[in-house]
Design a protein around this motif. Structure first.
Motif, short mmCIF file in Angstrom:
data_model
loop_
_atom_site.label_atom_id
_atom_site.label_comp_id
_atom_site.label_asym_id
_atom_site.label_seq_id
_atom_site.Cartn_x
_atom_site.Cartn_y
_atom_site.Cartn_z
N SER A 39 0.91 -1.22 -0.08
CA SER A 39 -0.01 -0.08 0.02
C SER A 39 0.95 1.25 -0.17
N GLY A 40 2.22 1.10 0.05
CA GLY A 40 3.00 2.35 0.28
C GLY A 40 4.25 2.31 -0.27
N LEU A 41 4.97 0.97 -0.14
CA LEU A 41 6.44 0.82 -0.43
C LEU A 41 6.75 0.86 -2.10
N HIS A 42 7.83 1.37 -2.26
CA HIS A 42 8.10 1.61 -3.71
C HIS A 42 8.92 0.60 -4.19
N MET A 43 8.59 0.11 -5.55
CA MET A 43 9.09 -1.24 -6.25
C MET A 43 10.37 -1.02 -6.58
N SER A 53 4.80 8.05 -2.32
CA SER A 53 4.22 7.28 -0.93
C SER A 53 2.88 7.17 -0.84
N GLY A 54 2.28 5.95 -0.55
CA GLY A 54 0.76 5.86 -0.71
C GLY A 54 0.08 5.70 -2.15
N HIS A 55 0.83 5.84 -2.99
CA HIS A 55 0.41 5.61 -4.36
C HIS A 55 -0.78 6.68 -4.56
N VAL A 56 -1.91 6.45 -5.13
CA VAL A 56 -2.94 7.56 -5.32
C VAL A 56 -4.00 7.61 -4.65
N ALA A 57 -4.76 6.31 -4.36
CA ALA A 57 -6.06 6.40 -3.81
C ALA A 57 -5.90 6.61 -2.21
N ASN A 58 -4.97 6.03 -1.85
CA ASN A 58 -4.58 6.12 -0.40
C ASN A 58 -4.23 7.61 0.01
N ARG A 59 -3.64 8.20 -0.93
CA ARG A 59 -3.30 9.69 -0.71
C ARG A 59 -4.56 10.67 -0.64
#
Length: 322
Positions: free
Chosen positions: A129-133, A196-202
């Motif tokens: 849900s938040g770590l970077h690939m 961080s958090g991608h889009v929807a979580n932000r």
């Protein structure tokens, strides 16, 4: 980009064998979805009761998949197997959906091990849900096949999945991943930058920060703030997102007219948005408010209520698009 093939611009074999790493709430939900779409699923989880817990969660998820027309009434248990050894779990997979704990160092090692054991064509996708690939793939010999595929809970119901490549992820991997998720009934969106958090979580976090601030300031009760969303903009957001919603708010002039008339007031609201520390006092306000709003319902009962309502919304949206 093709929406009907799992191998756009690729000679990789079709995706038929899935390995789900982590058999908790998210992993079991993914497994149920994959089984419903006729895929063979191998579940791996080191927990001592992981298999029984996962079977229970899949059984609980199945009726919703049947209602949506995704699954047949009988669960195809024969297509599901449990594997205690990680390397064996991914050894024959075409696609891996990883749901391990959100600890970066742990996942970096996990991806190194999966990368060494999985076939060359296998995609390694993370539900993080938040770590970077870029970080997770850093120790892999084949980092180009590693990608984030972040779902929204519960994955077997919520269509959204965010697809994000790391610095070394190939475009082919992203296209194959997008196509595969579409094949399983998901609505993937491609995120072009790691954040961080991608889009929807932000977006969720931004709204919740203001909701917490309003509650902490005593502007409205926790329950009434929730109602302000569920009985107001939340209903519209189930149809259109904020940009299209405000485009309609401009009438015949669309977004241009909306910006002409409302950019000033909205800018003043933005400037006045607050921040509420999640300290003990704010925590107490939230917990007391949620106790009142729950009105004696357990977490299990609330989750059931949520899923039943989600089913009705999803059915309505499906009928509209048929």
């Amino acid at each position: 980009m093709s929406s009907s093939s799992t191998t756009p611009q690729s000679n990789a074999p079709a995706i038929t064998r899935i390995s789900v790493i982590g058999a908790g709430t998210i992993g079991a939900s993914w497994a149920a979805l994959f089984l419903a779409h006729g895929l063979k699923v191998t579940l791996h989880d080191p927990g001592p009761d992981a298999e029984s817990i996962a079977r229970t969660l899949i059984t609980q998820a199945w009726p919703a998949l049947v209602t949506l027309g995704t699954a047949a009434p009988d669960i195809p248990w024969g297509a599901l197997q449990f594997e205690a050894d990680l390397e064996q779990a991914v050894a024959q997979a075409d696609f891996v959906q990883e749901n391990a704990p959100e600890r970066e160092a742990f996942k970096i090692d996990l991806y190194k091990r999966m990368d060494a054991a999985a076939p060359e064509h296998t995609i390694l996708a993370s539900s993080t849900s938040g770590l970077h690939m870029t970080r997770l793939q850093s120790q892999c010999a084949h980092p180009e096949r590693c990608v984030v595929g972040h779902p929204f809970n519960p994955p077997h119901l919520i269509p959204l999945v965010e697809v994000i490549g790391g610095r070394q992820t190939s475009n082919d991997t992203i296209e194959r991943t997008m196509a595969f998720y579409r094949q399983t009934g998901k609505r993937p969106i491609r995120i072009h930058k790691e954040i961080s958090g991608h889009v929807a979580n932000r977006l969720q976090a931004a709204l919740w920060r203001e909701a917490v601030y309003l509650a902490a300031q005593g502007v409205a009760s926790v329950e009434d703030i929730d109602t302000a969303i569920t009985e107001g903009p939340g209903l519209r957001w189930a149809v259109f997102g904020p940009h299209m919603t405000f485009n309609l708010g401009g009438g015949q002039g669309g977004m241009a007219r909306f910006l002409d008339h409302f950019s000033g007031p909205i800018k003043s609201w933005w400037d006045d948005l607050g921040e509420a520390p999640l300290d003990d006092a704010t925590r107490a306000i939230l917990l007391e408010g949620l106790t009142q709003e729950s009105d004696g319902r357990t977490i299990e009962a609330l989750a059931h209520e949520r899923d039943e309502m989600l089913l009705r919304v999803l059915e309505a949206k499906r009928r509209h698009t048929e």
